[in-house]
Design an enzyme around this catalytic site. Structure first.
Site, PDB file in Angstrom:
ATOM      1  N   LYS A  32       0.826   4.774   6.655  1.00  0.00           N
ATOM      2  CA  LYS A  32       0.155   5.752   5.692  1.00  0.00           C
ATOM      3  C   LYS A  32       1.163   7.056   5.987  1.00  0.00           C
ATOM      4  O   LYS A  32       1.467   7.311   6.885  1.00  0.00           O
ATOM      5  CB  LYS A  32      -1.148   5.855   5.731  1.00  0.00           C
ATOM      6  CG  LYS A  32      -1.951   4.558   5.938  1.00  0.00           C
ATOM      7  CD  LYS A  32      -2.038   3.588   4.519  1.00  0.00           C
ATOM      8  CE  LYS A  32      -2.833   2.374   4.727  1.00  0.00           C
ATOM      9  NZ  LYS A  32      -2.652   1.597   3.369  1.00  0.00           N
ATOM     10  N   SER A  42       0.734  -1.230  -0.072  1.00  0.00           N
ATOM     11  CA  SER A  42       0.190  -0.046   0.108  1.00  0.00           C
ATOM     12  C   SER A  42       0.770   1.350   0.014  1.00  0.00           C
ATOM     13  O   SER A  42       0.322   2.314  -0.143  1.00  0.00           O
ATOM     14  CB  SER A  42      -1.095  -0.037   0.952  1.00  0.00           C
ATOM     15  OG  SER A  42      -0.362   0.214   2.487  1.00  0.00           O
TER      16      SER A  42
END
Length: 289
Positions: free
Chosen positions: A132, A59
């Site tokens: 993230k 990701s």
């Protein structure tokens, strides 16, 4: 034989006894003691200062690849809030789908190794540990897209050169999944962060799973430390310098840049202990030859 003398020229029996006592500890006793000290320091560093995290998914590609290990500063957000563009590790809320762990169940030895790894911070992450990039701070207005397909924060478009594989523009927004690049304007709630992965095609992030409470942030990932061929710092992209808006730091938390030297400070006692030990001298001598 060299004797220890006082200022008046007499032999100091206390110094001679202390030196003889130090010489009496054999290497096989001293080495386990040093290992225990090193383990305790590693646990302290992992708990309060620094921790290595394993990257289990794609990701954040190509900033972070599967199998990378990043070093996370766990104290920086005790003195200030996160900044836009920083890469953070956090615990997902109930809305965040757990990461799929397809590893086989370990045996007794494997569970013991994993427990030790958890203590020193080198094991695989848990299901609710995510990494993230911070896009929006409390009060920011985040949406996509402008006329060039870019994410905007408070009306300022981001030139995200670190995003190499973006989501398609032709898919309609879907709150149940993050495949679409487009999403309606989100006003980041107080005390929360809007985070996104760098690989937008596969990242499940705040676009569909909602913002993340700042209290859930474990720390800032500031460096890739493994494999050695990928050693690099995780700096803040310059595009975030152009963003202005309502988000401000909390009172009493000046924008102090994180420093990774905390772990070095805790390692100083171990270095001192090693330098004075027979084990360290023996290893140093063998390497010198």
């Amino acid at each position: 034989m060299v004797q220890t003398l006082d200022d008046d020229g007499t032999v100091d029996p206390w110094r001679r006894r202390a030196r003889r006592t130090r010489r009496q500890m054999p290497l096989w006793q001293e080495l386990p003691l040093l290992l225990v000290v090193a383990f305790c320091l590693a646990v302290l560093i992992r708990t309060f200062l620094l921790q290595a995290f394993f990257i289990p998914s794609g990701s954040m590609e190509d900033t972070l690849l599967v199998g990378d290990r990043v070093l996370v500063n766990k104290v920086v957000y005790d003195v200030r809030d996160p900044l836009r563009g920083e890469v953070v590790v956090f615990r997902g809320t109930d809305r965040w789908a757990p990461q799929v762990d397809d590893q086989p169940k370990p045996g007794v030895a494997g569970r013991l190794a994993r427990t030790v790894g958890d203590l020193v911070g080198v094991s695989r992450p848990g299901e609710k540990d995510f990494i993230k990039r911070v896009i929006g701070l409390p009060g920011d207005r985040v949406q996509c897209c402008d006329s060039q397909g870019r994410v905007t924060v408070n009306g300022t478009p981001l030139n995200e050169t670190y995003v190499l594989r973006d989501s398609p523009l032709d898919l309609p927004p879907n709150p149940a999944e993050c495949r679409s690049r487009r999403f309606d304007e989100v006003v980041v709630p107080p005390g929360q962060l809007f985070v996104m992965g760098d690989h937008r095609e596969v990242s499940q992030d705040a676009r569909c799973q909602g913002p993340v409470p700042i209290d859930n942030v474990v720390g800032r990932a500031f460096m890739v430390v493994w494999p050695s061929s990928r050693w690099s710092a995780l700096s803040v992209p310059s595009t975030f310098e152009d963003v202005t808006g309502p988000a401000t730091a909390s009172p009493g938390t000046p924008p102090v840049r994180p420093t990774p030297q905390g772990g070095v400070l805790l390692m100083l006692p171990l270095a001192a202990a090693l330098r004075g030990s027979r084990a360290f001298r023996a290893v140093s001598s063998s390497r010198a030859t």
